[in-house]
Design a protein around this motif. Structure first.
Motif, PDB file in Angstrom:
ATOM      1  N   ILE A 280      20.825 -67.616 -58.627  1.00 26.55           N
ATOM      2  CA  ILE A 280      20.681 -66.261 -58.227  1.00 26.55           C
ATOM      3  C   ILE A 280      19.481 -65.565 -58.643  1.00 26.55           C
ATOM      4  O   ILE A 280      19.335 -64.294 -58.686  1.00 26.55           O
ATOM      5  CB  ILE A 280      21.872 -65.308 -58.653  1.00 26.55           C
ATOM      6  CG1 ILE A 280      21.831 -65.102 -60.153  1.00 26.55           C
ATOM      7  CG2 ILE A 280      23.194 -65.796 -57.988  1.00 26.55           C
ATOM      8  CD1 ILE A 280      22.788 -63.850 -60.503  1.00 26.55           C
ATOM      9  N   ILE A 281      18.485 -66.506 -58.980  1.00 27.73           N
ATOM     10  CA  ILE A 281      17.117 -65.734 -59.406  1.00 27.73           C
ATOM     11  C   ILE A 281      16.284 -65.400 -57.941  1.00 27.73           C
ATOM     12  O   ILE A 281      16.911 -65.877 -56.944  1.00 27.73           O
ATOM     13  CB  ILE A 281      15.850 -66.782 -60.152  1.00 27.73           C
ATOM     14  CG1 ILE A 281      15.906 -68.016 -59.060  1.00 27.73           C
ATOM     15  CG2 ILE A 281      16.675 -67.221 -61.255  1.00 27.73           C
ATOM     16  CD1 ILE A 281      14.782 -69.017 -59.444  1.00 27.73           C
ATOM     17  N   ILE A 282      15.435 -64.342 -58.117  1.00 26.76           N
ATOM     18  CA  ILE A 282      15.015 -63.772 -56.990  1.00 26.76           C
ATOM     19  C   ILE A 282      14.580 -64.669 -55.756  1.00 26.76           C
ATOM     20  O   ILE A 282      14.675 -64.652 -54.550  1.00 26.76           O
ATOM     21  CB  ILE A 282      14.160 -62.800 -57.264  1.00 26.76           C
ATOM     22  CG1 ILE A 282      14.586 -61.565 -58.039  1.00 26.76           C
ATOM     23  CG2 ILE A 282      13.126 -62.246 -55.949  1.00 26.76           C
ATOM     24  CD1 ILE A 282      13.779 -60.460 -58.526  1.00 26.76           C
ATOM     25  N   PRO A 283      13.725 -65.945 -56.191  1.00 28.56           N
ATOM     26  CA  PRO A 283      13.260 -66.519 -55.040  1.00 28.56           C
ATOM     27  C   PRO A 283      14.297 -67.359 -54.269  1.00 28.56           C
ATOM     28  O   PRO A 283      14.200 -67.814 -53.090  1.00 28.56           O
ATOM     29  CB  PRO A 283      12.294 -67.837 -56.066  1.00 28.56           C
ATOM     30  CG  PRO A 283      11.770 -66.957 -56.914  1.00 28.56           C
ATOM     31  CD  PRO A 283      13.077 -66.083 -57.440  1.00 28.56           C
ATOM     32  N   ILE A 284      15.410 -67.784 -55.201  1.00 30.96           N
ATOM     33  CA  ILE A 284      16.625 -68.539 -54.228  1.00 30.96           C
ATOM     34  C   ILE A 284      17.225 -67.397 -53.440  1.00 30.96           C
ATOM     35  O   ILE A 284      17.611 -67.857 -52.316  1.00 30.96           O
ATOM     36  CB  ILE A 284      17.405 -69.130 -55.435  1.00 30.96           C
ATOM     37  CG1 ILE A 284      16.605 -70.313 -55.774  1.00 30.96           C
ATOM     38  CG2 ILE A 284      18.669 -69.628 -54.756  1.00 30.96           C
ATOM     39  CD1 ILE A 284      17.377 -71.277 -56.719  1.00 30.96           C
ATOM     40  N   LEU A 285      17.437 -66.175 -53.971  1.00 30.08           N
ATOM     41  CA  LEU A 285      17.975 -65.261 -52.958  1.00 30.08           C
ATOM     42  C   LEU A 285      17.117 -64.911 -51.832  1.00 30.08           C
ATOM     43  O   LEU A 285      17.821 -64.920 -50.686  1.00 30.08           O
ATOM     44  CB  LEU A 285      18.143 -63.707 -53.941  1.00 30.08           C
ATOM     45  CG  LEU A 285      18.928 -63.747 -55.005  1.00 30.08           C
ATOM     46  CD1 LEU A 285      18.903 -62.321 -55.594  1.00 30.08           C
ATOM     47  CD2 LEU A 285      20.435 -64.066 -54.616  1.00 30.08           C
TER      48      LEU A 285
END
Length: 406
Positions: A280-285
């Motif tokens: 759920i880190i920002i790049p993956i979101l």
């Protein structure tokens, strides 16, 4: 003063790298062997529903897959597009970053066996919670929306990695394992995984080294409410995933950060929840948004956070009741540098094995394979899928995806 602080942080990062080098290499080698023997097309065929049996297979097959978070997300979409159910694809994704060899070995070396046990027991618990949340909250219109977006084929990261299937499925198991083609496929799988995660591992080590040297433990102890034992048990699993979300570090790269947080006083359950939250880190979101649309991305953030925090809390309480939560103590890798011991010997051995795999990788089209990993999945179809060298080695065609009927 500033130069000395930077050097101290770099030294701390290197110390942690030296401590985890051989288990990291061993984990990637084992993962490469499994990927060489198990076809992703076969995986997709077993994940067509969200039944307990299908989700169980998704968990097992994910655990035997790569630990790269970006690759796991791309592979999950690929499986979904090939017919896997959305819950099964997501379970596969979570298992392939939280139940893999590399993660367990590094946890064992850096933090000890209780963290290893909690990670795997908690990982299974998290997947059960996630499956229940999907069953209770995921509606068919949402799945249809996700599939429409997925079929558009917008690019995220590691698309080529998701499209490639270098599995060797013809012939008896042992003959496949010891063949020249298997040696080549293992080298390609190994180095594709390493190149996929080295930036995350490096970033995680650098951030962990900086935090270990620059941030005093008194700050962490206040932030993690160490003077309030009951509150800290609840606060840790709640804040752990949020720290991970903002760290931008995923895959096994967040384990050194977890060691720093544990050193600073976060609860046992908080450490586990933090490690779970690499997806759920920002790049993956942002990749979820491209793959499935904004609504589904926010939905995945919500259910994932709930599953991670609840699993971390429950596993922390369970291990506390069982009396196997270790006392807070300084992590050895954050305090000692390399010495002539078993770690150094094993590191030298595995560096030699890595060099051998690297030699095979370079001699059998590995660089071209890495270039293909950066291409959109659709462009792989333009490459020849049928060429072989006379000695049975893979050509660049064998590194391309195996489509049904080929």
């Amino acid at each position: 003063m500033i130069v000395q602080a930077v050097l101290n942080a770099l030294a701390s990062a290197f110390d942690m790298l030296w401590e985890v080098l051989w288990p990291l290499a061993l984990g990637f080698i084992l993962s490469a062997i499994v990927q060489t023997l198990v076809s992703r097309n076969a995986v997709a065929r077993t994940l067509g529903s969200d039944s307990p049996r299908s989700l169980g297979f998704a968990t097992l097959l994910g655990a035997a897959s790569s630990s790269c978070s970006y690759a796991a997300v791309a592979i999950a979409r690929s499986l979904f597009r090939k017919g896997a159910s959305f819950p099964a694809a997501m379970v596969f994704e979570f298992a392939s970053t939280n139940l893999v060899f590399e993660l367990g070995l590094i946890l064992l070396i850096l933090l000890g066996w209780p963290f290893l046990g909690a990670e795997f027991a908690g990982g299974i618990l998290m997947i059960v919670i996630l499956a229940l949340l999907f069953r209770w909250t995921l509606r068919q219109p949402m799945v249809d929306e996700a599939r429409r977006h997925a079929q558009r084929g917008l690019r995220g990261r590691m698309e080529g990695h998701a499209a490639m299937d270098m599995a060797i499925t013809e012939g008896p198991f042992l003959r496949r394992l010891v063949s020249g083609r298997a040696f080549t496929a293992i080298s390609h799988n190994f180095w594709s995984d390493v190149t996929a995660v080295w930036t995350d591992i490096g970033l995680g080590l650098l951030i962990a080294g900086a935090l270990a040297v620059w941030v005093p433990n008194s700050f962490w102890q206040g932030f993690f409410l160490t003077n309030h034992p009951v509150l800290s048990e609840i606060w840790g699993p709640l804040i752990g995933p949020l720290i991970s979300l903002l760290s931008f570090v995923c895959s096994v790269g967040n384990v050194p950060l977890a060691a720093v947080l544990w050193n600073g006083g976060i609860s046992f359950g908080g450490v586990i929840a933090f490690i779970f939250a690499d997806l759920i880190i920002i790049p993956i979101l942002n990749i979820y948004r491209k793959y499935y649309g904004r609504r589904i991305a926010l939905y995945l953030l919500g259910v994932s956070y709930a599953a991670m925090a609840l699993a971390g809390l429950l596993i922390g309480l369970l291990f506390k009741v069982l009396g196997i939560v270790p006392a807070h103590h300084a992590v050895i890798a954050l305090q000692t540098g390399p010495t002539l011991n078993y770690t150094t010997v094993l590191n030298v051995i595995f560096l030699a094995v890595m060099a051998l795999l690297g030699w095979r990788f370079l001699r059998t089209g590995g660089i071209e394979m890495l270039r293909m990993m950066e291409m959109p999945a659709e462009e792989h179809a333009h490459h020849d899928h049928s060429g072989h060298h006379g000695d049975g080695e893979l050509t660049s065609g064998d590194a391309a995806p195996h489509h049904p009927g080929h």
